[in-house]
Every structure is written in C-alpha cells, then in structure tokens.
Design a protein around this motif. Structure first.
Motif, PDB file in Angstrom:
ATOM      1  N   GLU A  51       0.905  -1.177   0.159  1.00  0.00           N
ATOM      2  CA  GLU A  51       0.008   0.020  -0.142  1.00  0.00           C
ATOM      3  C   GLU A  51       0.948   1.076  -0.100  1.00  0.00           C
ATOM      4  O   GLU A  51       0.786   2.225  -0.664  1.00  0.00           O
ATOM      5  N   GLU A  52       1.691   1.083   0.877  1.00  0.00           N
ATOM      6  CA  GLU A  52       2.819   2.527   0.942  1.00  0.00           C
ATOM      7  C   GLU A  52       3.228   2.693  -0.400  1.00  0.00           C
ATOM      8  O   GLU A  52       3.465   3.638  -1.021  1.00  0.00           O
ATOM      9  N   ALA A  53       3.900   1.514  -1.190  1.00  0.00           N
ATOM     10  CA  ALA A  53       4.671   1.822  -2.508  1.00  0.00           C
ATOM     11  C   ALA A  53       3.526   2.277  -3.472  1.00  0.00           C
ATOM     12  O   ALA A  53       4.019   3.009  -4.387  1.00  0.00           O
ATOM     13  N   GLY A  54       2.141   1.796  -3.300  1.00  0.00           N
ATOM     14  CA  GLY A  54       1.301   2.531  -4.171  1.00  0.00           C
ATOM     15  C   GLY A  54       1.142   4.097  -4.189  1.00  0.00           C
ATOM     16  O   GLY A  54       1.060   4.604  -5.208  1.00  0.00           O
ATOM     17  N   GLU A  55       1.125   4.242  -2.932  1.00  0.00           N
ATOM     18  CA  GLU A  55       0.769   5.692  -2.521  1.00  0.00           C
ATOM     19  C   GLU A  55       1.865   6.729  -3.025  1.00  0.00           C
ATOM     20  O   GLU A  55       1.922   7.621  -3.472  1.00  0.00           O
ATOM     21  N   ARG A  56       3.214   6.046  -3.037  1.00  0.00           N
ATOM     22  CA  ARG A  56       4.345   6.693  -3.440  1.00  0.00           C
ATOM     23  C   ARG A  56       4.642   6.532  -4.829  1.00  0.00           C
ATOM     24  O   ARG A  56       5.723   6.819  -5.619  1.00  0.00           O
ATOM     25  N   THR A  57       3.780   5.665  -5.660  1.00  0.00           N
ATOM     26  CA  THR A  57       3.876   5.325  -7.246  1.00  0.00           C
ATOM     27  C   THR A  57       5.179   4.827  -7.296  1.00  0.00           C
ATOM     28  O   THR A  57       6.052   5.106  -8.343  1.00  0.00           O
ATOM     29  N   VAL A  58       5.770   3.778  -6.492  1.00  0.00           N
ATOM     30  CA  VAL A  58       6.959   2.938  -6.659  1.00  0.00           C
ATOM     31  C   VAL A  58       6.570   1.652  -7.033  1.00  0.00           C
ATOM     32  O   VAL A  58       5.878   0.951  -6.371  1.00  0.00           O
ATOM     33  N   THR A  59       7.447   1.023  -7.991  1.00  0.00           N
ATOM     34  CA  THR A  59       6.948  -0.249  -8.672  1.00  0.00           C
ATOM     35  C   THR A  59       7.764  -1.312  -7.930  1.00  0.00           C
ATOM     36  O   THR A  59       9.010  -1.092  -8.038  1.00  0.00           O
ATOM     37  N   THR A  73      14.601  -6.918   9.424  1.00  0.00           N
ATOM     38  CA  THR A  73      15.758  -6.532   8.596  1.00  0.00           C
ATOM     39  C   THR A  73      14.976  -6.354   7.200  1.00  0.00           C
ATOM     40  O   THR A  73      15.516  -4.995   6.592  1.00  0.00           O
ATOM     41  N   VAL A  74      14.257  -7.211   6.669  1.00  0.00           N
ATOM     42  CA  VAL A  74      13.599  -6.824   5.203  1.00  0.00           C
ATOM     43  C   VAL A  74      12.934  -5.838   5.150  1.00  0.00           C
ATOM     44  O   VAL A  74      12.985  -5.105   4.188  1.00  0.00           O
ATOM     45  N   GLN A  75      12.137  -5.566   6.373  1.00  0.00           N
ATOM     46  CA  GLN A  75      11.166  -4.327   6.386  1.00  0.00           C
ATOM     47  C   GLN A  75      12.016  -3.131   6.131  1.00  0.00           C
ATOM     48  O   GLN A  75      11.529  -2.272   5.543  1.00  0.00           O
ATOM     49  N   ASN A  76      13.062  -2.955   6.770  1.00  0.00           N
ATOM     50  CA  ASN A  76      13.948  -1.882   6.781  1.00  0.00           C
ATOM     51  C   ASN A  76      14.544  -1.601   5.508  1.00  0.00           C
ATOM     52  O   ASN A  76      14.666  -0.498   5.085  1.00  0.00           O
ATOM     53  N   LEU A  77      14.981  -2.764   4.796  1.00  0.00           N
ATOM     54  CA  LEU A  77      15.677  -2.550   3.691  1.00  0.00           C
ATOM     55  C   LEU A  77      14.681  -2.088   2.360  1.00  0.00           C
ATOM     56  O   LEU A  77      14.938  -1.043   1.827  1.00  0.00           O
ATOM     57  N   VAL A  78      13.491  -2.641   2.495  1.00  0.00           N
ATOM     58  CA  VAL A  78      12.447  -2.479   1.598  1.00  0.00           C
ATOM     59  C   VAL A  78      11.725  -1.046   1.756  1.00  0.00           C
ATOM     60  O   VAL A  78      11.515  -0.279   0.977  1.00  0.00           O
ATOM     61  N   GLU A  79      11.397  -0.661   3.037  1.00  0.00           N
ATOM     62  CA  GLU A  79      11.147   0.781   3.399  1.00  0.00           C
ATOM     63  C   GLU A  79      12.108   1.735   2.877  1.00  0.00           C
ATOM     64  O   GLU A  79      11.664   2.747   2.557  1.00  0.00           O
ATOM     65  N   ASN A  80      13.351   1.500   3.287  1.00  0.00           N
ATOM     66  CA  ASN A  80      14.237   2.602   2.843  1.00  0.00           C
ATOM     67  C   ASN A  80      14.349   2.731   1.221  1.00  0.00           C
ATOM     68  O   ASN A  80      14.457   3.657   0.439  1.00  0.00           O
ATOM     69  N   ALA A  81      14.199   1.484   0.636  1.00  0.00           N
ATOM     70  CA  ALA A  81      14.102   1.692  -1.059  1.00  0.00           C
ATOM     71  C   ALA A  81      12.947   2.209  -1.435  1.00  0.00           C
ATOM     72  O   ALA A  81      13.035   2.899  -2.623  1.00  0.00           O
ATOM     73  N   ILE A  82      11.850   2.066  -0.580  1.00  0.00           N
ATOM     74  CA  ILE A  82      10.634   2.583  -1.355  1.00  0.00           C
ATOM     75  C   ILE A  82      10.798   4.382  -0.787  1.00  0.00           C
ATOM     76  O   ILE A  82      10.540   5.257  -1.664  1.00  0.00           O
ATOM     77  N   ARG A  83      10.919   4.800   0.411  1.00  0.00           N
ATOM     78  CA  ARG A  83      10.910   5.841   0.662  1.00  0.00           C
ATOM     79  C   ARG A  83      12.214   7.030   0.344  1.00  0.00           C
ATOM     80  O   ARG A  83      11.900   8.236   0.101  1.00  0.00           O
ATOM     81  N   ASN A 129      13.327   7.178  -2.708  1.00  0.00           N
ATOM     82  CA  ASN A 129      13.163   6.850  -3.999  1.00  0.00           C
ATOM     83  C   ASN A 129      12.624   8.097  -4.590  1.00  0.00           C
ATOM     84  O   ASN A 129      11.972   9.201  -4.324  1.00  0.00           O
ATOM     85  N   ARG A 130      12.598   7.777  -5.936  1.00  0.00           N
ATOM     86  CA  ARG A 130      11.577   9.118  -6.931  1.00  0.00           C
ATOM     87  C   ARG A 130      10.289   8.806  -7.221  1.00  0.00           C
ATOM     88  O   ARG A 130      10.081   7.543  -7.116  1.00  0.00           O
ATOM     89  N   PRO A 131       9.378   9.630  -7.439  1.00  0.00           N
ATOM     90  CA  PRO A 131       8.186   9.303  -7.709  1.00  0.00           C
ATOM     91  C   PRO A 131       8.210   8.545  -9.113  1.00  0.00           C
ATOM     92  O   PRO A 131       8.765   9.007 -10.106  1.00  0.00           O
ATOM     93  N   GLY A 132       7.482   7.489  -9.214  1.00  0.00           N
ATOM     94  CA  GLY A 132       7.437   6.530 -10.461  1.00  0.00           C
ATOM     95  C   GLY A 132       8.658   5.909 -10.390  1.00  0.00           C
ATOM     96  O   GLY A 132       9.040   5.160 -11.576  1.00  0.00           O
ATOM     97  N   GLY A 133       9.372   5.619  -9.346  1.00  0.00           N
ATOM     98  CA  GLY A 133      10.632   4.899  -9.369  1.00  0.00           C
ATOM     99  C   GLY A 133      10.309   3.367  -9.236  1.00  0.00           C
ATOM    100  O   GLY A 133       9.246   2.902  -9.295  1.00  0.00           O
ATOM    101  N   GLU A 134      11.530   2.724  -9.067  1.00  0.00           N
ATOM    102  CA  GLU A 134      11.378   1.006  -9.002  1.00  0.00           C
ATOM    103  C   GLU A 134      12.283   0.619  -7.832  1.00  0.00           C
ATOM    104  O   GLU A 134      13.036   1.200  -7.607  1.00  0.00           O
ATOM    105  N   VAL A 135      11.888  -0.708  -7.459  1.00  0.00           N
ATOM    106  CA  VAL A 135      12.588  -1.215  -6.426  1.00  0.00           C
ATOM    107  C   VAL A 135      12.462  -2.770  -6.898  1.00  0.00           C
ATOM    108  O   VAL A 135      11.450  -3.362  -7.431  1.00  0.00           O
TER     109      VAL A 135
END
Length: 369
Positions: free
Chosen positions: A238-246, A266-276, A278-284
């Motif tokens: 849901e957070e990735a969708g709000e930030r338009t990150v794929t 650990t996984v949550q911190n890494l993925v949250e950092n990768a999403i937050r 990031n740039r709008p419309g970015g990718e992970v």
C-alpha cells in the motif's frame, strides 16, 4: 607437530652437546698418551728403544684420529636416530601432554557455537598454568553472562518505562485537540506535538531494536527467507502504491536459520528505505536466492546518485544520505544500523553498492540452512 618438533630439537641439541663433550674428552686422552710416549722417547738413550717409542707414538696418533673420526660419524648417526625417535615419541605424546588445552578448546568452541554462557570448563587438576587459564576463562564467561543478563533486563525495563509516558502523552494530546471547545491554535499545537511524539516513539523503538539486534541470536530455527520477504512486500504494497513506486519480485528459495521476527525487521527496513528514498514513479527490485552455500537478499532501487564514500557510512547510527535534515517522515536514521546488528547476530554480512543510474543495491548474505 610443533610439540613433536620441539622434542626432536631438544633431543638433537642434547645429543650434540653429549657428543661434543665425549669428543673433547677422548681427544684429550689421546693427546695425553701421545705426549707420554714422546717424553719417553726423548728420555731414552737407547736408539732402538727411541725408534720403537716414536713408532708407537705414530701408531697411537693414527689410531686416535681413526677413533675420533669413527666417534664423530657413529655418534652423529646415533644422535640423528634419537632425534627422529624423539619426534615420533613427541607426536604420540602430544595428545596426552596437551589434553588439558584440548579440553579447554573444546569447551570454548562449544560456548562460541551454542552461545550458552552457562557452560564452564571446571578444570580439575594440579594448580598450574593450565588450571589458572581455565579459571580465568570461567571467570570471564561468568562476567559476560551477568553483563548480558543486565542488558536484557535493561532492555525490557526501558521498553516499558520509555513507551508508557509517550503513549500517555499521545492519548492526552489527542483528547485535548478533539474537545469541542479546543481553539484552532490549540489544535495546530496538538498536531505538532503528536508529530514530535510519533518521532520520539520511532526513535525509542529503533534504539531498543538496535540493542536487541546486537544480542546474539540464541534460538535459531529453520525458515525460508523468501517467505519472510513475501510477507513484508505484501504489508508494504500500500505504501509503495501511494508513492507510485513499482516493486519487482525476483524470489527463489532461500533456506536459512534464524529468528523470524528479527529477519522480518531486517527485510522491512531495507524495503522501506528503498521505497521512501526513491523518486516518484521509481522502481524497486527485491531478489532472494541461494548461491555457493549462502543465502542472498538483494534490494535495489532507483533514486539519487550515491557516492561510494557515502555508501560506506550509511550503516552508522543516525547517518543519512545527502546530509538529509531530520524529518519525521524520513525515520530516525537507525534503520540500517538495526539491519547490520541483526545480520551480524545471524553470522551474516550486509553491504551497500551504489548504482550508476542512481540509488543503491543492498546485499545481505546469511548462512544457508
């Protein structure tokens, strides 16, 4: 091998000393005999007797030289044979002589591998250096056990004592701004206090997680890291969708062993950092796999270009990239420190590699199950 070689060297040195002393004594005795015959021939007035004495002196000298050469040759051979025998006997006697140290090593290895700080050597034997070393080791393990116990109790108490006042503050402020007679200025002040309170809660949670992550993981259970990654990605979709990150999933089986809750953090911190970050419309891209006896987790994202020297320091507490000012929506700066502490506790490694297009690639390696 060292013990056996030391025994051989001692035997060779001792034999060489004995052989040298024997050689000097025999040579001195031969020289005394030759000098006695020479004096006898000089004192005699009978020419035949003098000639016989000189002849006997030459015979004694030649016999002495032959005896000395034989003594050196055969003595050196005997010393060499005794040296080889001493090496063999030292090799056989080493386990018996070093059994106390082997017992200490086995106990220390058991403590290191099982992280059981209740284990002790309990050496029973004469009061010698090995006994003193065993007692020092037991004392050190006892102090470590007490220190870890105090730290665990502190974490538990701090978790309660620090969170409770913040929860009360949040409730009081929330009730105050929802009162019908609350002014607009009071509501704005209350909302600002709630933001500050939320930031303090995250900071305390991060500090407690960092302290807990630095503890050695005692209860490791088999699990598939891919299951943990899928669960985290479902929660953060849901957070990735709000930030338009794929978010791209490239997940293969990754069996390992550890604490599922800590690995999820650990996984949550890494993925949250990768999403937050990031740039709008970015990718992970999130990848899990098994390779060369290790389990790998890769989290790559788009974003700003990160210099290599900054990538080396992002695991330090309160460190942010691009000199980012502390803001409530960017976390407390402890996320990657927590990741490193948890990975270290699982006997793994974590590293960051800048991407040429911008962003980072975070690589976590853990022992395979």
């Amino acid at each position: 091998m060292r013990f056996a070689l030391v025994c051989g060297c001692i035997s060779l040195l001792s034999g060489a000393v004995v052989l040298t002393i024997a050689y000097l004594l025999v040579r001195s005795h031969m020289h005394d005999q030759v000098r006695a015959l020479a004096r006898g021939s000089a004192d005699a007035f009978n020419p035949p007797y003098q000639a016989a004495a000189e002849n006997a002196s030459r015979v004694v000298r030649r016999s002495g030289n032959a005896t000395m050469g034989s003594l050196l040759t055969r003595g050196a051979t005997v010393v060499a044979l005794f040296g080889c025998a001493a090496v063999g006997l030292g090799w056989l006697a080493a386990p018996w002589a070093l059994r106390s140290l082997q017992r200490m090593t086995a106990t220390a290895r058991q403590v290191a591998q099982s992280h059981d700080l209740t284990e002790r050597i309990g050496y029973v034997g004469p009061r010698e250096q090995v006994h003193e070393l065993a007692d020092i080791f037991d004392t050190m393990i006892g102090r470590l056990a007490r220190a870890y116990g105090v730290q665990r109790r502190f974490i538990a108490n701090a978790s309660h004592e620090l969170r409770t006042p913040l929860a009360i503050n949040r409730t009081l402020v929330d009730v105050a701004i929802r009162r019908p007679d609350a002014t607009e200025e009071m509501r704005r002040l209350g909302e600002s206090l709630l933001v500050v309170n939320t930031r303090h809660e995250r900071l305390i949670d991060g500090l407690l997680a960092l302290a807990e992550g630095e503890q050695t993981v005692l209860d490791k259970r088999p699990l598939d890291l891919t299951d943990v990654v899928e669960h985290v990605l479902d929660l953060i979709a849901e957070e990735a969708g709000e930030r338009t990150v794929t978010v791209h999933r490239l997940l293969d089986a990754a069996p390992t062993a550890g604490d599922a809750v800590l690995l999820e953090r650990t996984v949550q911190n890494l993925v949250e950092n990768a999403i937050r970050h990031n740039r709008p419309g970015g990718e992970v891209w999130v990848t899990s796999r098994q390779r060369d006896g290790r389990v790998e987790l890769l989290v790559a994202n788009t974003g700003l270009v990160v210099p290599q020297y900054e990538a080396e320091t992002i695991f330090e507490p309160f460190r942010r990239l691009h000199a980012d000012r502390p803001r409530s929506d960017r976390g407390s700066g402890l996320g990657l420190s927590i990741v490193r502490a948890i990975v270290d506790a699982h006997e793994g490694t974590v590293s960051a590699r800048p991407r040429e297009e911008g962003g980072l690639t975070m690589v976590v390696e853990l022992p395979a199950a």
